[in-house]
Design an enzyme around this catalytic site. Sequence first.
Site, short mmCIF file in Angstrom:
data_model
loop_
_atom_site.label_atom_id
_atom_site.label_comp_id
_atom_site.label_asym_id
_atom_site.label_seq_id
_atom_site.Cartn_x
_atom_site.Cartn_y
_atom_site.Cartn_z
N LYS A 7 -34.03 40.81 50.43
CA LYS A 7 -33.04 41.72 51.02
C LYS A 7 -33.74 42.83 51.80
CE LYS A 7 -32.83 44.20 46.61
NZ LYS A 7 -32.12 44.28 45.31
N TYR A 66 -45.86 73.40 61.76
CA TYR A 66 -44.59 74.13 61.74
C TYR A 66 -44.53 75.12 60.58
CZ TYR A 66 -42.17 71.02 65.06
OH TYR A 66 -41.75 70.34 66.17
C1 LIG Z 1 -32.93 43.92 44.27
C2 LIG Z 1 -32.47 43.02 43.21
C3 LIG Z 1 -33.36 42.13 42.57
C4 LIG Z 1 -34.85 42.21 42.76
O1 LIG Z 1 -35.30 43.30 41.97
P1 LIG Z 1 -36.84 43.73 41.89
O2 LIG Z 1 -36.82 44.87 40.94
O3 LIG Z 1 -37.21 44.15 43.27
O4 LIG Z 1 -37.62 42.57 41.42
C5 LIG Z 1 -32.83 41.18 41.70
N1 LIG Z 1 -31.50 41.15 41.42
C6 LIG Z 1 -30.62 42.02 41.97
C7 LIG Z 1 -29.18 41.93 41.61
C8 LIG Z 1 -31.07 42.98 42.88
O5 LIG Z 1 -30.20 43.85 43.42
#
Ligand SMILES: *Cc1c(COP(=O)(O)O)cnc(C)c1O
Length: 347
Positions: free
Chosen positions: A33, A242
């Site tokens: 994702k 800054y």
């Molecule tokens: C993002 C996510 C994962 C992966 O989690 P990690 O901690 O990055 O391994 C797995 N399951 C769900 C539902 C997620 O939202």
Amino acid sequence: MATATATINLNAIRKNWQKLRSLSSNDAAAVVKANAYGLGLKQVAKALYVEGARIFFVATAEEGAELRSILGEPSDIYVFSGHMVGDTELIKNYNLIPLINSIEQLSRHSKLLREQKFGVQLDTGMNRLGLEPMEWEASKELTLSLNPVLIMSHLACADEPNHKMNINQLNNFLTLTNKINIKKSLAATGGILLGPEYHFDLTRPGIGIYGCSPMQDCLPVLKIDIPVIQIRNIESGETVGYGNTWTSPSKKRIATISAGYADGIFRTIGKKTRLYFEEIGCPIIGRISMDLIGVDITSLNVEPDRLALINSRQTIDKIADDAGTIGYEFLTSLGQRYKRNYTGVAR
Ligand SMILES: *Cc1c(COP(=O)(O)O)cnc(C)c1O
């Protein structure tokens, strides 16, 4: 060229995933994702596919459609957000598997895409996504009659192995899925490390693939190098940046480097972060600007062309910690401006 370079090691990504797979009792998917945690969906997904990954998870149907265009068939692409209004065409045309998380989504899916594969997401205590236990009890019979291909839930505290939430959620998941003969999934990276009772049929590692905590002994995936635009000598009492927040206590040599908070180098990154020339760490001084950072290079006896922000000395987790955040946020905040170089083989 003043553009900073992000070098992404696809071999390290492949090996990290392979390790997570070997730690998993059964099959392992790959979570890609948010543009593969900011590192590039196309390159990362192809590399993982070559390594043998055939099951992927994304957050939205749009991400799923993009991934399908990259991978083609055959691979399973699950969508965490499920089947939202407006997703139907994408789910159908790109052959995505929505993870249904409400009664509303269930009826939408059964009405509009009855023939399309789907999974079910149950809430075991995190209260983020998924059917509540009562909703599941009420809809279970109907849902199972539609032949879901996966039942999953997500752990809220898996990065804290001793947290009692883990065992509570595990027990809830076991209760809710008791006697149901469908593929099950509970563990992300943290859950894999909790042990085999959390693994079920399929694990869903994300962050471990990208070389960050809570995964241990993984290979570093990212290196960030930032060009030096200018070097100047300053006297005691002069200020840098800054707001005049830093006043030099003595004669110093200051490098101005070409990256800033627009590149995900948060202003809050603090006094612990260093920019590296080979093995030597040089402190950040003054405020971080949008595109520029002042670095005290007095300790170097060379004029560096570039300094490293992420390398073997200073990991993503370390920088994230300096900024009061986590590797996930650092990675997904890197921004569009880096020249991304990929090493290792994608395809
Ligand atoms: C993002 C996510 C994962 C992966 O989690 P990690 O901690 O990055 O391994 C797995 N399951 C769900 C539902 C997620 O939202």
